[in-house]
Enzyme design. Structure first.
Site, PDB file in Angstrom:
ATOM      1  N   ASP A 191     -28.749 -36.780  37.233  1.00  0.00           N
ATOM      2  CA  ASP A 191     -29.771 -37.730  36.812  1.00  0.00           C
ATOM      3  C   ASP A 191     -29.924 -37.578  35.297  1.00  0.00           C
ATOM      4  O   ASP A 191     -29.646 -36.513  34.740  1.00  0.00           O
ATOM      5  CB  ASP A 191     -31.085 -37.406  37.531  1.00  0.00           C
ATOM      6  CG  ASP A 191     -32.251 -38.173  36.957  1.00  0.00           C
ATOM      7  OD1 ASP A 191     -32.216 -39.410  36.986  1.00  0.00           O
ATOM      8  OD2 ASP A 191     -33.193 -37.514  36.467  1.00  0.00           O
ATOM      9  N   SER A 207     -27.999 -42.925  36.967  1.00  0.00           N
ATOM     10  CA  SER A 207     -29.355 -43.087  36.440  1.00  0.00           C
ATOM     11  C   SER A 207     -29.927 -44.471  36.693  1.00  0.00           C
ATOM     12  O   SER A 207     -29.202 -45.465  36.788  1.00  0.00           O
ATOM     13  CB  SER A 207     -29.337 -42.831  34.922  1.00  0.00           C
ATOM     14  OG  SER A 207     -30.589 -43.108  34.334  1.00  0.00           O
ATOM     15  N   ASN A 208     -31.267 -44.513  36.742  1.00  0.00           N
ATOM     16  CA  ASN A 208     -31.991 -45.781  36.755  1.00  0.00           C
ATOM     17  C   ASN A 208     -31.896 -46.509  35.420  1.00  0.00           C
ATOM     18  O   ASN A 208     -32.172 -47.698  35.337  1.00  0.00           O
ATOM     19  CB  ASN A 208     -33.478 -45.533  37.045  1.00  0.00           C
ATOM     20  CG  ASN A 208     -33.770 -45.320  38.520  1.00  0.00           C
ATOM     21  OD1 ASN A 208     -32.965 -45.650  39.380  1.00  0.00           O
ATOM     22  ND2 ASN A 208     -34.937 -44.771  38.803  1.00  0.00           N
TER      23      ASN A 208
END
Length: 216
Positions: A9, A116-117
């Site tokens: 992340d 990742s977002n």
């Protein structure tokens, strides 16, 4: 069991999400820590709600909207800080141990990637600023599928791209909810518990809990 890929992340795990406000702490005033925490909380809340609604907006838009909400909640913080805070978010500091850990893992021959977002432009800027672009093999953004973590299709981006079974992937995140989603998908998971938080989602426990990436 061999690990073919180490996947990380980005925000909170590799990059310090509170660095933007910290750089302007004096101008933000005595409530700067609470301000930063709300900005982050709203950013994540918007990602979850929009995925549940099926109404996607990219992470940069959510970051802006979360900041606007937070500014409205903290009248003591100067509105003139908005542009500076958003600019700082593009070049967040990475945690001190990150470059050395990634280089060590790279030397073992495993794939290294971010999942990742973050929007592609946000991630590219952060990765380049931290000089991680020469270490990482790939940066996967949810923007490609227009859904946020913990939707299973997010984690499937990695297994599809690398043609791996989930158990061949070690996934590292500082976000316990993200670890739960990755564990449910089938990844081997490491919770980077930087703040020594109590455990949650006990039906989807991580394989390992570490205080930082150093011991990975």
């Amino acid at each position: 069991m061999s690990t073919a890929a180490f996947v990380f992340d980005a925000y909170g795990t590799l990059f310090d999400v509170h660095a933007a406000v910290r750089r302007h702490a004096e101008r933000a005033g005595p409530e700067h820590q609470r301000f930063s925490e709300m900005w982050r909380a709203k950013q994540l809340e918007y990602s979850w709600v929009r995925t549940l609604m099926g109404s996607y907006r990219d992470f940069w838009q959510l970051t802006e909207e979360a900041l606007d909400h937070t500014l409205a909640q903290f009248p003591s913080v100067e509105r003139s800080l908005r542009a500076d805070l958003l600019s700082a978010y593009w070049t967040l500091d990475c945690y001190p141990e990150v470059p050395a850990v990634l280089k060590d893992l790279k030397s073992r021959g495993a794939k290294l990637a971010i999942l990742s977002n973050g929007s592609p432009d946000m991630l590219a800027a952060a990765v380049k600023n931290a000089a991680l672009d020469v270490i990482l093999d790939d940066v996967f953004s949810v923007d490609a599928i227009r859904a946020y973590k913990t939707a299973p299709q997010v984690y499937d981006m990695v297994t599809t791209a690398y043609r791996l079974y989930p158990h061949a992937v070690s996934f590292q995140s500082s976000n316990r909810w993200d670890v739960a989603g990755a564990q449910k998908f089938g990844f081997r998971t490491v919770w980077i518990n930087r703040s020594d938080l109590p455990d949650e989602y006990t039906d989807h426990r991580p394989d390992l809990i570490l205080p930082s990436l150093t011991s990975l």
